[in-house]
Design an enzyme around this catalytic site. Structure first.
Site, PDB file in Angstrom:
ATOM      1  N   ASP A   1      46.304  40.064  29.464  1.00  0.00           N
ATOM      2  CA  ASP A   1      46.715  40.918  30.577  1.00  0.00           C
ATOM      3  C   ASP A   1      48.143  40.563  31.004  1.00  0.00           C
ATOM      4  O   ASP A   1      48.514  39.388  31.006  1.00  0.00           O
ATOM      5  CB  ASP A   1      45.736  40.683  31.742  1.00  0.00           C
ATOM      6  CG  ASP A   1      45.877  41.701  32.856  1.00  0.00           C
ATOM      7  OD1 ASP A   1      46.318  42.827  32.576  1.00  0.00           O
ATOM      8  OD2 ASP A   1      45.526  41.375  34.011  1.00  0.00           O
TER       9      ASP A   1
ATOM     10  N   HIS B   1      47.568  45.032  43.406  1.00  0.00           N
ATOM     11  CA  HIS B   1      46.839  43.840  42.961  1.00  0.00           C
ATOM     12  C   HIS B   1      46.352  43.068  44.175  1.00  0.00           C
ATOM     13  O   HIS B   1      47.016  43.033  45.204  1.00  0.00           O
ATOM     14  CB  HIS B   1      47.766  42.943  42.132  1.00  0.00           C
ATOM     15  CG  HIS B   1      48.115  43.509  40.787  1.00  0.00           C
ATOM     16  ND1 HIS B   1      49.389  43.841  40.443  1.00  0.00           N
ATOM     17  CD2 HIS B   1      47.345  43.773  39.706  1.00  0.00           C
ATOM     18  CE1 HIS B   1      49.393  44.298  39.195  1.00  0.00           C
ATOM     19  NE2 HIS B   1      48.165  44.256  38.724  1.00  0.00           N
TER      20      HIS B   1
ATOM     21  N   HIS C   1      45.037  49.320  37.507  1.00  0.00           N
ATOM     22  CA  HIS C   1      45.038  47.908  37.905  1.00  0.00           C
ATOM     23  C   HIS C   1      44.768  47.813  39.401  1.00  0.00           C
ATOM     24  O   HIS C   1      45.035  48.744  40.144  1.00  0.00           O
ATOM     25  CB  HIS C   1      46.407  47.282  37.615  1.00  0.00           C
ATOM     26  CG  HIS C   1      46.655  47.029  36.165  1.00  0.00           C
ATOM     27  ND1 HIS C   1      47.072  45.811  35.690  1.00  0.00           N
ATOM     28  CD2 HIS C   1      46.535  47.825  35.082  1.00  0.00           C
ATOM     29  CE1 HIS C   1      47.210  45.879  34.376  1.00  0.00           C
ATOM     30  NE2 HIS C   1      46.899  47.093  33.982  1.00  0.00           N
ATOM     31  N   GLY C   2      44.277  46.645  39.804  1.00  0.00           N
ATOM     32  CA  GLY C   2      44.119  46.390  41.240  1.00  0.00           C
ATOM     33  C   GLY C   2      43.030  47.249  41.864  1.00  0.00           C
ATOM     34  O   GLY C   2      43.213  47.826  42.929  1.00  0.00           O
ATOM     35  N   ALA C   3      41.848  47.330  41.206  1.00  0.00           N
ATOM     36  CA  ALA C   3      40.799  48.223  41.702  1.00  0.00           C
ATOM     37  C   ALA C   3      39.826  47.535  42.654  1.00  0.00           C
ATOM     38  O   ALA C   3      38.978  48.197  43.240  1.00  0.00           O
ATOM     39  CB  ALA C   3      40.035  48.835  40.534  1.00  0.00           C
ATOM     40  N   SER C   4      39.939  46.212  42.825  1.00  0.00           N
ATOM     41  CA  SER C   4      39.033  45.526  43.763  1.00  0.00           C
ATOM     42  C   SER C   4      39.251  46.087  45.162  1.00  0.00           C
ATOM     43  O   SER C   4      40.387  46.255  45.598  1.00  0.00           O
ATOM     44  CB  SER C   4      39.312  44.020  43.772  1.00  0.00           C
ATOM     45  OG  SER C   4      38.872  43.441  42.570  1.00  0.00           O
TER      46      SER C   4
ATOM     47  N   ASN D   1      40.885  47.522  35.801  1.00  0.00           N
ATOM     48  CA  ASN D   1      40.979  46.061  35.910  1.00  0.00           C
ATOM     49  C   ASN D   1      40.462  45.582  37.260  1.00  0.00           C
ATOM     50  O   ASN D   1      40.890  46.079  38.302  1.00  0.00           O
ATOM     51  CB  ASN D   1      42.437  45.607  35.788  1.00  0.00           C
ATOM     52  CG  ASN D   1      42.977  45.755  34.386  1.00  0.00           C
ATOM     53  OD1 ASN D   1      42.316  46.296  33.498  1.00  0.00           O
ATOM     54  ND2 ASN D   1      44.190  45.272  34.169  1.00  0.00           N
TER      55      ASN D   1
END
Ligand SMILES: [Zn+2]
Length: 287
Positions: free
Chosen positions: A81, A178, A206-209, A228
């Site tokens: 990554d 992120h 990216h940064g899906a939390s 991600n």
């Protein structure tokens, strides 16, 4: 088994589903991610990259990821990554990674095109697929910090970038950050739709939390084929360690390892199911 090609991602995009990429830092997180994929009977991507290497070193973490992927009954990709370093990319290709991400998003468009093209040529010659990034996804990958989205991906630039580089998957900046942000994060789904109209390869978020589940599902239906996650798994990991250490009197390592694996596996399993959808063709095929 180690899943080598980009075909699973391409199928995911065609079917409006997505495959999660989870950052791994340790044996416990590697075990949890592989077991979640097996339990869900769905493909999953282990992301062991620069940021994770800084904890325990590249070689051991990478070899553990590759070994667990090979031993897994369901398909597991092993992905580098966010690398900006050609030497690191070559080292991971040599180790046997199935994919690498070259992140030239902080460079000029022309430099990003030129370096990505070089990485694609070297990686494809070794049977490795490549993710690149256009636009910049804000925030820190290892620690949750306050971040705001900036420099979103332009559809026209994305189409030209994919055409010129021959890259296999493209990370797009559409409003996510992120880590976990102080402010509610919303994706620019209209922008994503416009990118997806002119770029047919799998798109990566990216940064899906911490993103709203329904918003994520819409993004997946509009062309996001790889998502991600990092912060959600980190929180489950360290939360489980804290709880177990207190309960076990502070010296039972195996109990703490098992609790951490179980907690991360649960989070990973839920993300796998969310991205696959309950009735999607992808789920039927993979079962
Ligand atoms: Zn990222």
């Amino acid at each position: 088994m180690l899943d080598r090609g980009p075909e699973a991602l391409q199928r995911a995009r065609e079917h409006g589903v997505a495959i999660p990429g989870f950052t791994t830092y340790t044996l416990e997180s590697t075990r949890a991610i592989c077991d979640a994929g097996t339990d869900a009977s769905l493909p999953v991507i282990l992301q062991a990259g620069s940021s994770s290497f800084s904890g325990v070193g590249r070689s051991m973490l990478a070899r553990a990821a590759l070994t667990m992927a090979e031993e897994s009954p369901s398909p597991v990709g092993v992905h580098l990554d966010h690398s900006t370093d050609l030497a690191e990319i070559r080292a991971c290709i040599d180790l046997g990674y199935s994919s690498v991400m070259f992140d030239g998003s902080h460079r000029s468009f022309e430099e990003n095109v030129s370096l990505t093209t070089q990485v694609v040529a070297e990686a494809h010659a070794r049977g490795v697929w490549v993710e690149a990034e256009l636009g910049a996804i804000a925030g820190d990958e290892n620690a949750s910090s306050s971040a705001v989205a900036s420099d979103l991906t332009s559809p026209e630039a994305a189409a030209e970038f994919v055409e010129r580089t021959g890259v296999d998957a493209l990370a797009v900046a559409i409003g996510s950050v992120h880590g976990i942000s102080d402010h509610p994060i919303h994706l620019d789904l209209d922008l994503l739709g416009r990118i997806a109209q002119v770029v047919s390869i799998p798109l990566v978020l990216h940064g899906a939390s911490g993103l709203d589940d329904e918003e994520l599902r819409v993004a997946v239906r509009r062309g996001i084929a790889k998502v991600n996650f990092n912060a959600d798994l980190r929180r489950a990991y360290l939360g489980a360690l804290r709880d177990t250490i207190d309960l076990a009197g502070g010296d039972d390592v195996v109990a703490a390892q098992r609790a951490a694996i179980q907690a991360m596996k649960q989070v990973a399993y839920e993300k796998l199911r969310l991205l696959a959808g309950d009735t999607s063709p992808m789920t039927e095929e993979s079962r």
